[in-house]
Design a protein around this motif. Structure first.
Motif, PDB file in Angstrom:
ATOM      1  N   ALA A  41     -38.991  47.684 -34.199  1.00  0.00           N
ATOM      2  CA  ALA A  41     -39.361  46.288 -34.862  1.00  0.00           C
ATOM      3  C   ALA A  41     -39.095  45.296 -34.184  1.00  0.00           C
ATOM      4  CB  ALA A  41     -38.713  46.211 -36.326  1.00  0.00           C
ATOM      5  N   PHE A  42     -37.955  45.143 -33.619  1.00  0.00           N
ATOM      6  CA  PHE A  42     -37.155  44.192 -32.678  1.00  0.00           C
ATOM      7  C   PHE A  42     -37.791  44.174 -31.353  1.00  0.00           C
ATOM      8  CE2 PHE A  42     -34.475  43.129 -36.082  1.00  0.00           C
ATOM      9  CZ  PHE A  42     -34.226  41.910 -35.727  1.00  0.00           C
ATOM     10  N   ALA A  43     -38.418  45.469 -30.951  1.00  0.00           N
ATOM     11  CA  ALA A  43     -39.133  45.214 -29.486  1.00  0.00           C
ATOM     12  C   ALA A  43     -40.531  44.535 -29.888  1.00  0.00           C
ATOM     13  CB  ALA A  43     -39.674  46.715 -29.227  1.00  0.00           C
ATOM     14  N   VAL A  44     -41.145  44.475 -31.039  1.00  0.00           N
ATOM     15  CA  VAL A  44     -42.117  43.522 -31.356  1.00  0.00           C
ATOM     16  C   VAL A  44     -41.800  42.216 -31.423  1.00  0.00           C
ATOM     17  CG1 VAL A  44     -44.095  42.954 -33.225  1.00  0.00           C
ATOM     18  CG2 VAL A  44     -43.379  45.412 -32.335  1.00  0.00           C
ATOM     19  N   ALA A  97     -37.048  53.018 -25.558  1.00  0.00           N
ATOM     20  CA  ALA A  97     -36.165  53.567 -26.574  1.00  0.00           C
ATOM     21  C   ALA A  97     -36.985  54.122 -27.717  1.00  0.00           C
ATOM     22  CB  ALA A  97     -35.277  52.680 -27.381  1.00  0.00           C
ATOM     23  N   THR A  98     -38.023  53.458 -27.993  1.00  0.00           N
ATOM     24  CA  THR A  98     -38.833  53.906 -28.928  1.00  0.00           C
ATOM     25  C   THR A  98     -39.714  55.226 -28.856  1.00  0.00           C
ATOM     26  OG1 THR A  98     -39.273  51.744 -29.731  1.00  0.00           O
ATOM     27  CG2 THR A  98     -40.833  53.133 -30.475  1.00  0.00           C
ATOM     28  N   VAL A  99     -40.064  55.150 -27.453  1.00  0.00           N
ATOM     29  CA  VAL A  99     -40.905  56.477 -26.996  1.00  0.00           C
ATOM     30  C   VAL A  99     -39.732  57.666 -27.175  1.00  0.00           C
ATOM     31  CG1 VAL A  99     -41.733  57.728 -24.783  1.00  0.00           C
ATOM     32  CG2 VAL A  99     -42.421  55.127 -25.455  1.00  0.00           C
ATOM     33  N   ALA A 100     -38.441  57.520 -26.736  1.00  0.00           N
ATOM     34  CA  ALA A 100     -37.470  58.296 -26.870  1.00  0.00           C
ATOM     35  C   ALA A 100     -37.222  59.052 -28.269  1.00  0.00           C
ATOM     36  CB  ALA A 100     -36.189  57.891 -25.990  1.00  0.00           C
ATOM     37  N   LEU A 102     -39.675  58.837 -30.496  1.00  0.00           N
ATOM     38  CA  LEU A 102     -40.764  59.700 -30.922  1.00  0.00           C
ATOM     39  C   LEU A 102     -40.821  60.823 -30.411  1.00  0.00           C
ATOM     40  CD1 LEU A 102     -43.345  56.652 -30.843  1.00  0.00           C
ATOM     41  CD2 LEU A 102     -42.556  57.665 -32.774  1.00  0.00           C
ATOM     42  N   ALA A 103     -40.019  60.994 -29.021  1.00  0.00           N
ATOM     43  CA  ALA A 103     -40.113  62.353 -28.519  1.00  0.00           C
ATOM     44  C   ALA A 103     -38.962  63.216 -29.016  1.00  0.00           C
ATOM     45  CB  ALA A 103     -40.118  62.158 -26.964  1.00  0.00           C
ATOM     46  N   GLY A 104     -38.414  62.626 -29.972  1.00  0.00           N
ATOM     47  CA  GLY A 104     -37.285  63.288 -30.341  1.00  0.00           C
ATOM     48  C   GLY A 104     -35.941  63.456 -29.717  1.00  0.00           C
ATOM     49  N   ALA A 105     -35.875  62.608 -28.552  1.00  0.00           N
ATOM     50  CA  ALA A 105     -34.547  62.097 -27.863  1.00  0.00           C
ATOM     51  C   ALA A 105     -33.895  61.009 -28.384  1.00  0.00           C
ATOM     52  CB  ALA A 105     -34.749  62.065 -26.441  1.00  0.00           C
ATOM     53  N   ALA A 106     -33.254  61.299 -29.594  1.00  0.00           N
ATOM     54  CA  ALA A 106     -32.348  59.944 -30.498  1.00  0.00           C
ATOM     55  C   ALA A 106     -31.412  59.558 -29.654  1.00  0.00           C
ATOM     56  CB  ALA A 106     -32.057  60.508 -31.725  1.00  0.00           C
ATOM     57  N   ALA A 107     -30.621  60.366 -28.955  1.00  0.00           N
ATOM     58  CA  ALA A 107     -29.607  59.998 -27.956  1.00  0.00           C
ATOM     59  C   ALA A 107     -29.695  59.127 -26.947  1.00  0.00           C
ATOM     60  CB  ALA A 107     -28.745  61.157 -27.490  1.00  0.00           C
ATOM     61  N   VAL A 108     -31.044  59.498 -26.244  1.00  0.00           N
ATOM     62  CA  VAL A 108     -31.595  58.602 -25.311  1.00  0.00           C
ATOM     63  C   VAL A 108     -31.822  57.323 -25.690  1.00  0.00           C
ATOM     64  CG1 VAL A 108     -33.459  58.187 -23.398  1.00  0.00           C
ATOM     65  CG2 VAL A 108     -32.252  60.660 -23.724  1.00  0.00           C
ATOM     66  N   GLY A 109     -32.586  57.393 -27.017  1.00  0.00           N
ATOM     67  CA  GLY A 109     -33.089  56.062 -27.506  1.00  0.00           C
ATOM     68  C   GLY A 109     -32.070  55.205 -27.860  1.00  0.00           C
ATOM     69  N   ALA A 113     -31.194  51.535 -26.648  1.00  0.00           N
ATOM     70  CA  ALA A 113     -31.034  50.329 -27.585  1.00  0.00           C
ATOM     71  C   ALA A 113     -29.662  49.592 -27.409  1.00  0.00           C
ATOM     72  CB  ALA A 113     -31.348  50.839 -28.961  1.00  0.00           C
ATOM     73  N   LEU A 114     -28.601  50.507 -27.191  1.00  0.00           N
ATOM     74  CA  LEU A 114     -27.091  49.943 -27.219  1.00  0.00           C
ATOM     75  C   LEU A 114     -27.141  49.195 -25.982  1.00  0.00           C
ATOM     76  CD1 LEU A 114     -24.896  52.632 -28.581  1.00  0.00           C
ATOM     77  CD2 LEU A 114     -25.868  50.586 -29.693  1.00  0.00           C
TER      78      LEU A 114
END
Lengths: 148, 139
Positions: A41-44, A97-100, A102-109, A113-114
């Protein structure tokens, strides 16, 4: 020594700082609540401001129409290109981060983002904009005339 | 488990907010120290000086929106003075010698190049010009 005629109109630097502040709060709130849709959302939100100008960035527009009229005029103005570049870098990070996510890599995402939240928070609280400094460094090396 | 996960996230955010506060405080202190950094400065180099009268030196940067108009305002308000604009990002030696930390910073030097006044920010210069205008109007 005068600025080039093609240089863009300088902007009120408080607009991007409000944008950075809102972005920081939103990303940190999303992180605490583990609610990752805040990232795309904030990427947009960042993308709209960076790609089409402050009139299309929701937070920048909110600042221009609601907050700025209640404030005294800015004591100084700044070239819009450095904060725009910083926002573009933010869009790339949040996009990755969004791609991460969606790919299931929440830690990377969340890590990506941080990074954005930390840099945006630093800019909002101190005025030290790392992305803007990178732009200025490259622009000076390439001899780009900045708005004076 | 969810509470534990939430906990470390909250702690991380608190740490981050603490770091923002610390960075803000250190940055503010550093700026105050820089602003307080006053002392004797060398006379203006001959190339900037106006031998007959006083000289205004406007230190600007490529990003400074107010510097150009300020130099023009100075030239218009003080036709007897000599106004020089210096790009602080190019004249780094000169900027260091006169401790230029932000733009616009304006120095007012006498005919011998001795710096008599220093103004940081366009507002300070305009205030000074308004005071002078007020004095000449009442005198």
């Amino acid at each position: 020594m005068l600025c080039a005629m093609t240089a863009p109109r300088p902007i009120d630097p408080r607009g991007p700082r409000v944008n950075q502040g809102v972005l920081t709060v939103a990303l940190l709130a999303g992180f605490v609540l583990d609610w990752w849709p805040v990232v795309p959302a904030f990427a947009v939100v960042l993308f709209l401001g960076a790609a089409f100008g402050p009139r299309y960035g929701p937070v920048l527009r909110l600042y221009a129409e609601v907050i700025r009229p209640r404030l005294p005029p800015p004591t100084e103005l700044e070239d819009p290109r450095p904060p725009r570049f910083a926002a573009t870098v933010g869009v790339l990070f949040l996009g990755a981060a969004t791609v991460a996510f969606l790919a299931g890599a929440a830690a990377v995402g969340w890590a990506l983002a941080l990074v954005v939240a930390a840099l945006a928070g630093l800019a909002a609280t101190t005025g030290i904009c790392v992305g803007c400094e990178i732009y200025l460094f490259v622009a000076r090396r390439r001899g780009v005339e900045l708005a004076a | 488990m969810a509470l534990l996960a939430l906990n470390w996230r909250v702690w991380l955010v608190i740490a981050l907010l603490f770091l923002f506060g610390l960075a803000r405080r250190l940055y503010k202190q550093w700026r105050q120290r820089v602003a307080a950094d006053r002392g004797p400065v060398p006379p203006l180099p001959a190339r900037l000086r106006n031998g007959k009268g006083h000289t205004w030196v406007v230190f600007s940067t490529p990003l400074c929106a107010t510097c150009g108009p300020l130099a023009d305002e100075l030239a218009a308000a003080d036709p007897d003075g000599h106004v020089v604009r210096v790009d602080a990002t190019r004249e780094t030696e000169l900027s260091r010698a006169y401790r230029i930390r932000s733009a616009p910073t304006v120095l007012l030097a006498d005919s011998r190049g001795r710096v008599r006044e220093r103004f940081v920010g366009a507002g300070a210069v305009r205030e000074h010009l308004a005071t002078l205008a007020g004095r000449s109007a009442s005198g």
